[in-house]
Design an enzyme around this catalytic site. Structure first.
Site, PDB file in Angstrom:
ATOM      1  N   SER A 408     -33.045 -15.031  45.178  1.00 32.76           N
ATOM      2  CA  SER A 408     -31.702 -15.080  45.771  1.00 32.76           C
ATOM      3  C   SER A 408     -31.378 -13.776  46.492  1.00 32.76           C
ATOM      4  CB  SER A 408     -30.645 -15.274  44.693  1.00 32.76           C
ATOM      5  OG  SER A 408     -30.926 -16.382  43.918  1.00 32.76           O
ATOM      6  N   HIS A 429     -34.992 -20.832  49.414  1.00 29.41           N
ATOM      7  CA  HIS A 429     -33.878 -20.527  48.518  1.00 29.41           C
ATOM      8  C   HIS A 429     -33.074 -21.791  48.246  1.00 29.41           C
ATOM      9  CE1 HIS A 429     -29.875 -18.332  47.675  1.00 29.41           C
ATOM     10  NE2 HIS A 429     -30.548 -18.502  46.575  1.00 29.41           N
ATOM     11  N   GLU A 441     -32.147 -22.575  52.055  1.00 30.68           N
ATOM     12  CA  GLU A 441     -32.377 -21.553  53.071  1.00 30.68           C
ATOM     13  C   GLU A 441     -33.889 -21.335  53.154  1.00 30.68           C
ATOM     14  OE1 GLU A 441     -28.511 -18.648  53.108  1.00 30.68           O
ATOM     15  OE2 GLU A 441     -29.727 -18.586  51.307  1.00 30.68           O
ATOM     16  N   ASN A 479     -25.486 -15.821  50.489  1.00 35.13           N
ATOM     17  CA  ASN A 479     -25.022 -14.834  49.514  1.00 35.13           C
ATOM     18  C   ASN A 479     -24.462 -13.583  50.182  1.00 35.13           C
ATOM     19  OD1 ASN A 479     -25.221 -16.221  47.145  1.00 35.13           O
ATOM     20  ND2 ASN A 479     -27.355 -15.648  46.775  1.00 35.13           N
TER      21      ASN A 479
END
Ligand code: 3HC
Length: 658
Positions: A408, A429, A441, A479
């Site tokens: 992550s 991801h 992702e 994120n």
């Protein structure tokens, strides 16, 4: 061959005019198709050499609905409702030969026909609500007359797609044809000649049973949070039982036109085209993806078992590896548990569960991965752990196998460079729960080979997920934006807002959960660990809110500890005066005077924070286009789709200002 327009042609077989729409890629009802259909229907009506008509589509789709590209413009003649009315009113029988997807306006054309037969592969949907609109050519009035109000609410207000079998059971279809569809339809059309025709609009939709109608409505609207179209769809479908057809149709058309020009429809159209744009990855236009059928998964915790389940759902083979046999069998139990949940919800049946498990092997021995094409690691998010694992994988897997990290926050380039073949490394991801969440992702590392990146994209699509390609940065697209969102939410705390006020503002905006409820759900300790790691290098001039640190120091790690930004009592979140006191103390310690902050300011600041970070991601080349960022936030972080995403909102606000 008769040409009615560039996209509609016909031929007369046995006195039946077979009308074919040929408008690739999806036979959308563009103006040329509507003009052609209109001309064809006139030809059928006015000439004695035609006794009946069949409407079908060329290729694999019957009709993919109205042409969404025309939605920004005023409706042009001939309009679809008039064509649909002409089909239904035709004195000569009209049969719909449904050769594939009949969507939106396509379903409405079919509903107006006097008989509907379809190939087994055909699908049916009224997906208009997904575009922020309601059916505009009779769907809300004819479908309930055919299948009843509860089933019509279910299909129209949810935009649910069904297959031919279900359509047959519901009475949308009269017959499934496994042989030559067109020949069968011509036969059916001939058989209808001289008989009374069943016109859908003349059928009566019973306003019963009330309970089923209310249940269908409740179910559809529970998911609709803040969206106008599903609510309007329910209202219109209910009208079908209460008003004569012309009144219902007039109300439907007025609603359709009003919603078509709405902000929600503009946002959802943006999302529709954003998804198509995301599928086009620069540099991969003519690249054949490397094969990935047998998937290795290392680590069967929450994430790994979710990924394994998603892969099994997609029909692929999984070789799952854990540190030892004991951990491997625990992982298998976790996967079985996820499949059990699918079984309970009716998504799969017992045979499907068994078949999936037959494609799963679990092992405590890494060499089991020697036959895998793509190996995804989902182990603890620590650089040493991951680099060590990739070096070991290098020795075990085939030279052309692909290695993917599900990190992550770590830098996948650092992981890749420690391997013998960095060109076969990429990031995949996933979002938790990985068997449910649609977003993946796909991280392009500095040395990722094009056919490896293409394989990552193709693999995610195979899992029926939404792959968004992005570059390497801490936290990737989602994120990073989420961190900016978190930062701004924390600033708001210091400035005077409380967690529940901030959450209420964002939930009112359309998020399923506000930021602090999300932090509590995800757990506060990972972000705390990151903040501690970053402490040494943090610029002392940077605004830093230490309230979350105070929470963690007090053992408040979120829902799982029963306390975080809120208190959790019997599964309910409750405002905790202790947290309010901590916030007030933190403000006082910095000498900050709190002020009243409106819900409008809260949403505006949080949206702006996301858009600003998004702009930075674009300028750094991490995200390819603003719409990719919107898709990430919608599909991974609960941004309401009917608002279009943070970049879309920012753009609209800019347009409104100028
Ligand atoms: N209008 C215009 N363009 C459309 C379209 C439509 N209805 N449906 C698809 N397209 C375009 C896509 O933008 C894409 O274009 P691109 O190649 O330039 O990017 C191309 O067709 C292929 O689309 P997909 O990549 O989605 O192809 P798939 O094969 O994966 O899926 C599909 C095909 C299932 C038809 C899917 O495209 C789809 O769901 N389309 C939308 C259907 C829809 O919502 N129809 C309802 C429209 S509203 C309506 O009918 C109102 C009526 O009540 C009056």
């Amino acid at each position: 061959m008769l040409a009615f327009s560039d996209t509609v042609r016909g031929r007369i077989v046995d006195g039946v005019l077979a009308i074919e729409i040929d408008h690739p890629p999806v036979n959308a009802l563009s103006i040329d198709v509507r003009a052609g259909l209109s001309a064809a229907l006139r030809r059928g009506r006015d000439t004695p050499d035609v006794d009946a008509m069949v409407i079908t589509g060329a290729g694999k789709i019957f009709i993919g609905g109205a042409d969404i590209r025309e939605f920004g413009q005023p409706p042009a003649e001939p309009i679809l409702p008039a064509i649909v009315a002409a089909i239904e009113a035709s004195a000569k029988p009209v049969v719909a030969a449904i050769n594939g997807a009949a969507l939106g306006g396509g379903l409405e054309v079919a509903l107006a026909a006097h008989r509907r037969i379809a190939m087994p592969s055909a699908t049916f949907a009224a997906p208009e609500v997904k575009l922020g609109i309601v059916p505009g050519a009779g769907g809300t009035q004819r479908l309930p007359r055919l299948i009843g109000i509860p089933a019509a609410i279910d299909l129209i207000a949810n935009g649910r797609t069904i297959g031919a079998e279900e359509a047959l059971k519901l009475d949308i279809l009269d017959r499934i044809e496994t042989g030559d569809l067109l020949a069968a339809a011509i036969g059916e059309a001939r058989a209808l000649m001289g008989k009374p025709l069943r016109r859908t609009g003349e059928c009566q939709a019973p306003a019963l049973p009330h309970e089923a109608i209310d249940t269908a409505e409740k179910k559809a609207l529970a998911r609709a949070r803040g969206q106008i179209a599903p609510r309007e769809a329910v209202r219109l479908v209910r009208l079908a039982a209460e008003r004569p057809l012309p009144e219902g149709l007039a109300e439907e058309r007025a609603t359709f036109l009003r919603l078509r020009d709405s902000e929600q429809a503009a946002a959802l159209r943006h999302v529709f085209f954003a998804e198509r744009a995301a599928a086009k990855v620069e540099g991969l236009e003519s690249v054949t993806p490397r094969d990935a059928r047998t998937i290795g998964i290392v680590g069967l915790g929450l994430m790994g078992s979710g990924i394994a389940t998603a892969v099994l759902d997609a029909g692929l083979t999984v070789i799952a590896v854990e540190q030892n046999e004991d951990a491997a069998s625990k992982g298998r139990v976790r996967i079985e548990g996820l499949l059990d949940r699918s079984l309970q919800s009716g998504r799969i049946d017992a045979a499907g569960r068994q078949e999936r498990l037959s494609r799963l092997s679990t092992s405590g021995d890494m060499t089991a991965l020697k036959d895998a094409d793509l190996i995804i690691e989902a182990v603890f998010d620590d650089l040493d752990v991951k680099t060590n694992l990739f070096q070991r994988l290098d020795d075990v897997v085939r030279p052309e196998a692909i290695l993917a990290t599900n990190t992550s926050y770590l830098d996948p380039d650092r992981i890749a460079t420690t391997t013998a073949r960095p060109e076969r490394v990429l990031g995949l991801h996933f979002f938790s729960p990985a068997n449910v969440m649609r977003l993946v992702e796909v991280v392009r590392c500095a040395r990722t080979a094009p056919d490896v990146l293409a394989a990552g994209v193709a693999f995610a699509k195979r899992l029926r997920k939404l792959p968004i390609v992005c570059g390497v940065t801490e936290g990737f697209i989602g994120n990073r934006i989420f961190s900016a969102y978190r930062r701004e939410a924390e600033f708001l705390l210091e400035d005077g807002a409380l967690p529940h006020q901030i959450d209420a503002a964002m939930e009112e905006y359309g998020f399923a959960m506000g930021p602090f409820a999300v932090f509590d759900l995800a757990g506060l300790e990972i972000a705390w660990a990151r903040r501690k790691r970053q402490a040494a290098t943090r610029d002392p001039k940077e605004r830093y809110v230490d309230i979350p640190d105070r929470l963690c120091e007090a053992g408040r790690f979120g829902q799982k500890t029963g306390r975080g930004w809120y208190l959790y009592q019997d599964g309910k979140r409750v405002i905790d005066p202790e947290v309010t006191a901590m916030i007030e103390a933190a403000r006082a310690a910095k000498g900050l005077a709190p002020r009243a902050i409106s819900a409008g300011e809260i949403t505006q600041r949080l949206l702006a924070a996301m858009a600003t970070e998004g702009t930075a991601l674009l300028s750094e080349g991490i995200a390819a286009r603003p719409s990719d960022i919107d898709l990430v936030m919608i599909n991974g972080y609960g941004f309401p789709a009917h608002k279009g995403g943070p970049m879309f909102v920012a753009e609209r606000m800019k347009e409104q200002r100028t």
